[in-house]
Design an enzyme around this catalytic site. Structure first.
Site, PDB file in Angstrom:
ATOM      1  N   ALA A  98       0.814  -1.219   0.000  1.00 38.78           N
ATOM      2  CA  ALA A  98       0.000   0.000   0.000  1.00 38.78           C
ATOM      3  C   ALA A  98       0.846   1.267   0.000  1.00 38.78           C
ATOM      4  CB  ALA A  98      -0.930   0.001   1.205  1.00 38.78           C
TER       5      ALA A  98
ATOM      6  N   HIS B  82       9.140  -4.512   3.012  1.00 34.97           N
ATOM      7  CA  HIS B  82       8.737  -4.111   1.656  1.00 34.97           C
ATOM      8  C   HIS B  82       9.905  -4.364   0.713  1.00 34.97           C
ATOM      9  CE1 HIS B  82       4.752  -2.518   2.435  1.00 34.97           C
ATOM     10  NE2 HIS B  82       5.221  -2.013   3.567  1.00 34.97           N
TER      11      HIS B  82
ATOM     12  N   HIS C 139       6.597  -6.314   9.608  1.00 40.05           N
ATOM     13  CA  HIS C 139       5.452  -7.207   9.332  1.00 40.05           C
ATOM     14  C   HIS C 139       5.864  -8.426   8.506  1.00 40.05           C
ATOM     15  CE1 HIS C 139       5.193  -4.779   5.676  1.00 40.05           C
ATOM     16  NE2 HIS C 139       4.521  -3.795   6.261  1.00 40.05           N
TER      17      HIS C 139
ATOM     18  N   ASP D 154      -3.920 -10.410  13.025  1.00 41.59           N
ATOM     19  CA  ASP D 154      -5.353 -10.131  12.873  1.00 41.59           C
ATOM     20  C   ASP D 154      -6.114 -11.253  12.186  1.00 41.59           C
ATOM     21  OD1 ASP D 154      -4.295  -9.821  10.341  1.00 41.59           O
ATOM     22  OD2 ASP D 154      -5.158  -7.830   9.975  1.00 41.59           O
TER      23      ASP D 154
ATOM     24  N   ASP E 134      -0.164  -2.107  12.774  1.00 37.21           N
ATOM     25  CA  ASP E 134      -0.134  -1.519  11.427  1.00 37.21           C
ATOM     26  C   ASP E 134      -1.490  -0.853  11.153  1.00 37.21           C
ATOM     27  OD1 ASP E 134       0.891  -0.759   8.985  1.00 37.21           O
ATOM     28  OD2 ASP E 134       0.690  -2.725   8.045  1.00 37.21           O
TER      29      ASP E 134
ATOM     30  N   LEU F 282      -3.425  -5.347   0.378  1.00 38.28           N
ATOM     31  CA  LEU F 282      -3.724  -5.043   1.770  1.00 38.28           C
ATOM     32  C   LEU F 282      -3.150  -3.685   2.119  1.00 38.28           C
ATOM     33  CD1 LEU F 282      -3.071  -8.483   3.489  1.00 38.28           C
ATOM     34  CD2 LEU F 282      -5.239  -7.258   3.474  1.00 38.28           C
TER      35      LEU F 282
ATOM     36  N   GLY G  98      -2.607  -1.870   5.369  1.00 42.21           N
ATOM     37  CA  GLY G  98      -2.627  -1.776   6.814  1.00 42.21           C
ATOM     38  C   GLY G  98      -3.734  -2.627   7.399  1.00 42.21           C
TER      39      GLY G  98
END
Length: 385
Positions: free
Chosen positions: A138, A193, A214, A245, A269, A303, A305
């Site tokens: 993102a 990333h 992440h 999550d 995040d 996705l 966050g």
């Protein structure tokens, strides 16, 4: 001097049943079990008492984008405080350098305040702009750039000492040199990333990278012939962020990362949509659609966050990932504190640490929050221990 008593205290050495914690001037002065010492007492009635949560990765919450303005940042931090986050690292998305410099200035101003009734900003996390366009997720690809020591020097100056964490893609030209500059600025280099290989990641770790941003998201998948960043992280002493999550990773992945308990760092995040519900939102100038709590870029479906809060992340770690509560608690407090180099003053319920606590009920749902010895409940704002 006051005492919290009648609690299941989650300490670094295990759960203390019938535990008590003595607090004076916002600092823990003693921890024990059985009959508490004298002084004013607050009986928690058998509730769980954990260290306050420390979130290394927050973009927004409660309808507020933390990078939009100082007021929005304050509101987002206050929102997460209400969900148990007693210390927050504000994360900035990839943006033009002048915009990042301005946002870093806002964070520096807020961090200079120290603990406040509405939250404690401990610094900034630059999630970009030195990221891979192949794994941008993102992040706005328009503003990505190769590692640039001069550009980074300008960002350091703008941060005025508040820069604590920088995510970069280690395979990019100049990345390893920049890792040295990040360390020199007193910040933690993180890998994320990235489309980097196992060897790229190993080189970054040897250069001083200490965190995977992440893990499993924003990087090439784990493969038995090319383990990539994931394999390098799991085979090393790198701390690993996980967005627990149930959307970004399967619960079994969180359990896997926690195989070495000190390694797991629970993060949110979280974006502005957190706590608001489904709908259309903007993230770093890009349209985001949230449906069923899942945030994705409207244009690409990537996705964007999460809508997670730390209290939910910890509860899921115990109930869905079958982690002991001590492990889940450390992943949300002691482990991130260690990454930031502040583990000598917060992140655990031991004498000498800040009196930052979350109180959970039998179902592990958040009941109350205390920060620096002050209850953060709206109706208890003046209750100081």
């Amino acid at each position: 001097m006051s005492v919290l008593c009648g609690a299941r205290v989650v300490s670094p050495t295990g759960v203390i049943d019938g535990g008590w914690v003595q607090v004076e001037a916002g600092v823990i002065t003693a921890v024990g079990s059985g009959t508490p010492p004298g002084g004013g007492t607050a009986d928690l009635g058998g509730a769980w008492l954990l260290p306050g949560y420390i979130d290394l990765h927050v973009h927004g919450g409660g309808g507020h984008d933390a990078s939009a303005s100082p007021a929005d940042m304050a509101a987002a931090v206050a929102f997460h405080r209400s969900h148990g986050t007693t210390r927050t690292l504000v994360s900035l998305m990839t943006a033009p350098l002048d915009a990042l410099a301005e946002q870093l200035g806002w964070i520096a101003d807020r961090a200079a305040l120290g603990p406040t009734p509405d939250g404690y900003v401990v610094g900034a996390h630059l999630e970009g702009p030195f990221l891979s366009p192949v794994r941008s997720g993102a992040q706005n690809p328009q503003f990505l750039r190769l590692p640039d020591r001069n550009a980074f020097s300008g960002l350091i100056a703008a941060a005025r000492g508040c820069l604590r964490l920088v995510t970069l893609a280690p395979e990019l030209p100049g990345a390893l040199d920049l890792i040295g500059d990040i360390i020199g600025a007193g910040a933690v280099p993180a890998i994320g990333h990235t489309d980097g290989t196992y060897l790229d990641a190993r080189s970054a770790i040897e250069a001083g990278a200490r965190l995977a941003t992440h893990l499993f998201n924003g990087m090439r998948p784990l493969h038995h012939r090319e383990p990539g960043v994931i394999g390098a992280a799991l085979a090393s002493d790198l701390a690993c962020e996980v967005i627990n999550d149930g959307i970004h990773v399967h619960p079994a992945i969180t359990t896997l990362v926690a195989g070495r308990p000190w390694r797991l760092v629970l993060i949110t995040d979280a974006i502005a949509a957190t706590g608001v519900g489904d709908g259309q939102f903007v993230l770093a100038g890009q349209q985001v659609r949230v449906h069923g709590g899942e945030a994705r870029l409207t244009a690409t479906g990537a996705l964007a966050g999460s809508t997670l809060t730390m209290d939910v992340a910890v509860r899921r770690a115990v109930l869905d990932c079958a982690l002991p509560i001590e492990v889940a608690s450390a992943a949300a407090s002691a482990n991130p504190a260690r990454v930031l180099g502040i583990g000598d003053s917060c992140g655990a319920i031991i004498a000498g640490h800040a009196a930052d606590f979350v109180v959970l009920d039998d179902d592990l749902r958040l009941a109350r929050v205390m920060a620096a010895g002050v209850w953060c409940d709206k109706d208890q704002a003046a209750a100081v221990l």
